[in-house]
Every structure is written in structure tokens, then in C-alpha cells.
Design an enzyme around this catalytic site. Structure first.
Site, PDB file in Angstrom:
ATOM      1  CB  THR A  37      -0.904  -0.018   1.245  1.00 54.44           C
ATOM      2  OG1 THR A  37      -1.731  -1.178   1.172  1.00 54.44           O
ATOM      3  CG2 THR A  37      -1.794   1.216   1.333  1.00 54.44           C
ATOM      4  CB  THR A  40       6.683   3.256  -3.414  1.00 56.69           C
ATOM      5  OG1 THR A  40       6.952   4.503  -2.766  1.00 56.69           O
ATOM      6  CG2 THR A  40       7.907   2.827  -4.216  1.00 56.69           C
ATOM      7  CG  ASP A  92       3.955  -2.731   1.625  1.00 54.65           C
ATOM      8  OD1 ASP A  92       3.691  -1.615   1.134  1.00 54.65           O
ATOM      9  OD2 ASP A  92       3.289  -3.232   2.555  1.00 54.65           O
ATOM     10  CB  ALA A  94       9.412   1.176   4.184  1.00 55.88           C
ATOM     11  CG  ASP A  95       5.901   5.390   6.360  1.00 57.60           C
ATOM     12  OD1 ASP A  95       5.576   5.828   5.241  1.00 57.60           O
ATOM     13  OD2 ASP A  95       5.114   4.782   7.101  1.00 57.60           O
ATOM     14  N   GLY A 106       3.163   2.344   7.832  1.00 54.97           N
ATOM     15  CA  GLY A 106       1.851   2.732   8.351  1.00 54.97           C
ATOM     16  C   GLY A 106       1.493   4.173   8.071  1.00 54.97           C
ATOM     17  CD  GLU A 114       1.349  -1.389   4.597  1.00 59.21           C
ATOM     18  OE1 GLU A 114       1.320  -0.739   3.564  1.00 59.21           O
ATOM     19  OE2 GLU A 114       1.831  -0.944   5.662  1.00 59.21           O
ATOM     20  CE  LYS A 132       9.235   7.335   1.864  1.00 58.83           C
ATOM     21  NZ  LYS A 132       8.366   6.333   1.317  1.00 58.83           N
TER      22      LYS A 132
HETATM   23  C1  A5P Z   1       1.051   2.272   4.207  1.00 59.56           C
HETATM   24  O1  A5P Z   1       0.374   2.093   5.390  1.00 59.56           O
HETATM   25  C2  A5P Z   1       2.499   2.435   4.458  1.00 59.56           C
HETATM   26  O2  A5P Z   1       3.083   1.456   5.235  1.00 59.56           O
HETATM   27  C3  A5P Z   1       3.269   2.609   3.168  1.00 59.56           C
HETATM   28  O3  A5P Z   1       3.823   1.422   2.698  1.00 59.56           O
HETATM   29  C4  A5P Z   1       4.336   3.597   3.449  1.00 59.56           C
HETATM   30  O4  A5P Z   1       3.713   4.689   4.063  1.00 59.56           O
HETATM   31  C5  A5P Z   1       5.071   4.039   2.192  1.00 59.56           C
HETATM   32  O5  A5P Z   1       4.243   4.842   1.408  1.00 59.56           O
HETATM   33  P1  A5P Z   1       4.803   5.651   0.184  1.00 59.56           P
HETATM   34  O6  A5P Z   1       5.333   4.667  -0.791  1.00 59.56           O
HETATM   35  O7  A5P Z   1       3.598   6.386  -0.331  1.00 59.56           O
HETATM   36  O8  A5P Z   1       5.852   6.584   0.691  1.00 59.56           O
END
Ligand code: A5P
Length: 234
Positions: A37, A40, A92, A94-95, A106, A114, A132
Site C-alpha cells: 500500500t 510506491t 511494499d 516503507a516510511d 503505516g 501489511e 526513506k
Molecule cells: C502504508 O500504510 C504504508 O506502510 C506505506 O507502505 C508507506 O507509508 C510508504 O508509502 P509511500 O510509498 O507512499 O511513501
């Protein structure tokens, strides 16, 4: 300070796209693929759909309603998650990503689903732009999914551990996760270590899950803003 704000949006988007496209090369015919989610992961879903149109056979396991809607609209076949399929490869975003490939996730509020998908996956590939990468997790608030019932008491209990916890809002109302819970964005004092703090959070009855992903990442594909691509571990 949000690093991304001081960088060109185009360079960031291009980096995310490069990481997403590189991850598609990890997908093999017949795989069950976890669909992450966020912005990216959405680029990955788009790139994967292109391969599906070209004849690749895969089935998707979604991590959010949002990713499900996107994947379905692009014609990616999706699995019934009630049957708990084993997932070959989860891709997936990540932040935050540290040197040991532990994560904070998240930002988009999907951390619980996730994490459930990541934990059932043989390989977890994280895709991101270089903003990141962090030396220490927890520079930004850590998203924590909590039950709505008596939520203010849970928030206060988290603050009693020494952090600051803010209820995430969507306009005038609290943000609701796909499982119908709330998110607290929890800011840690400098001295706190995110992984250990995550363990403490899990002891609290109102906490369902937190956004610290410890030891779940197989590989990270990180695109640099100068056009490069880094695979971690190298
Ligand atoms: C979603 O809940 C998040 O864990 C996303 O995977 C995370 O925020 C990365 O999002 P972006 O790719 O939009 O930076």
C-alpha cells in the site's frame, strides 16, 4: 523537517518508479504476490499489471482496500485471503528503513494488514526512494493501530510510557483503518529505541499492532535521486 519537501517531486516520483519497476523483475510466473500500500506500491501494482497483460500468471494478495481497488481495476487476479494462502513474494513501500532493513510503516494507515501479509511471505521486498533510509528508526512518528473502544485511555497509557500520541484524523473525524480501528501517531523521545518500544506497546490491551517491522525484510530496492539503484543487502 520532511526531507521530501526540499527535493523535486519529479525526482522523487522517478526514483519510486525505478524501484517499483526493478521489483517487478523479482516476480516469477505462478507466484502469489503480496501487493503493498502507498504511492510506491501503487507504481509496482501498475508495472505488475503490465506484465500480467503480457501473459505473466500471478495472483495478488492485497494489503488494503485501496490496493485491492487498484489491482482489480488493472485486471490483476486476487486471492481470497480468508483461505490464508502462502505468499511467495510481498512487495511494499516503507516510511523508514534502517541499515539492518528494519522498517517503520503505516504512513498510509495499512500497517496491520501489511504486517500480516509480510509475515506470511517467503520473501519481502521493500521498494523506496533514498529519502526513506535512516540511521535510527523513529525519527518520524510511529503509527500504532488501536481499538476504538476506550481509545483515549489507550492513548494516555502510551503517553505514560514517555511518548507523545496523537489520534490520526481524516478531516473532522478519526481516520478508520480497513479493520475499523484507529491510528495513533506516536512520537518517541530521542533516547527511545523503536524496536524495544514496539515490544512495550504490544503489552497494552488496546494496542492491536504497531508500524515497526523488525526482521521481516528480505531485500530493499532503494532508488537514489541521481538515477541509481541500490539493492540492500548489497
Ligand atoms: C502504508 O500504510 C504504508 O506502510 C506505506 O507502505 C508507506 O507509508 C510508504 O508509502 P509511500 O510509498 O507512499 O511513501
Amino acid at each position: 523537517v520532511n526531507v521530501a519537501n526540499s527535493i523535486g517531486v519529479d525526482a522523487l516520483s522517478a526514483a519510486k518508479l525505478r524501484a517499483a519497476e526493478a521489483a517487478v523483475d523479482c516476480v516469477e510466473d505462478g507466484m502469489v504476490v503480496g501487493l503493498g500500500t502507498g504511492t510506491t506500491a501503487a507504481l509496482f501494482i501498475n508495472a505488475l499489471a503490465q506484465r500480467v497483460r503480457e501473459g505473466l500468471h500471478i495472483a495478488g494478495a492485497i494489503t488494503s482496500l485501496e490496493s485491492g481497488r487498484l489491482a482489480r481495476s488493472l485486471g490483476i487476479p486476487l486471492l481470497d485471503l480468508d483461505r490464508a494462502p502462502e505468499i511467495d513474494l510481498d512487495v511494499d513501500g516503507a516510511d523508514e528503513i534502517d541499515a539492518a532493513l528494519n522498517l517503520v510503516k503505516g504512513g498510509g494507515g495499512a500497517l496491520l494488514h501489511e504486517k500480516l501479509i509480510a509475515m506470511s511471505s517467503v520473501q519481502v521486498v521493500i521498494i523506496a526512494d533514498e529519502t526513506k533510509l535512516v540511521e535510527r528508526l523513529g525519527r518520524r512518528p510511529i503509527p500504532v493501530e488501536v481499538v476504538t473502544f476506550y481509545g483515549e485511555a489507550t492513548r494516555k497509557r502510551i503517553e505514560a510510557l514517555g511518548a507523545t500520541a496523537q489520534l490520526r484524523m481524516k478531516g473532522p473525524v478519526p481516520f478508520n483503518t480497513d479493520s475499523g480501528n484507529h491510528i495513533l501517531d506516536v512520537t518517541l523521545p530521542d533516547a527511545f529505541e523503536a524496536i524495544a518500544f514496539g515490544g512495550m506497546l504490544k503489552m497494552l490491551p488496546g494496542v492491536i499492532e504497531h508500524g515497526v517491522f523488525h526482521g521481516l525484510t528480505t531485500r530493499a530496492i532503494v532508488a537514489t535521486l541521481d538515477g541509481g539503484l541500490q539493492q540492500l543487502p548489497a
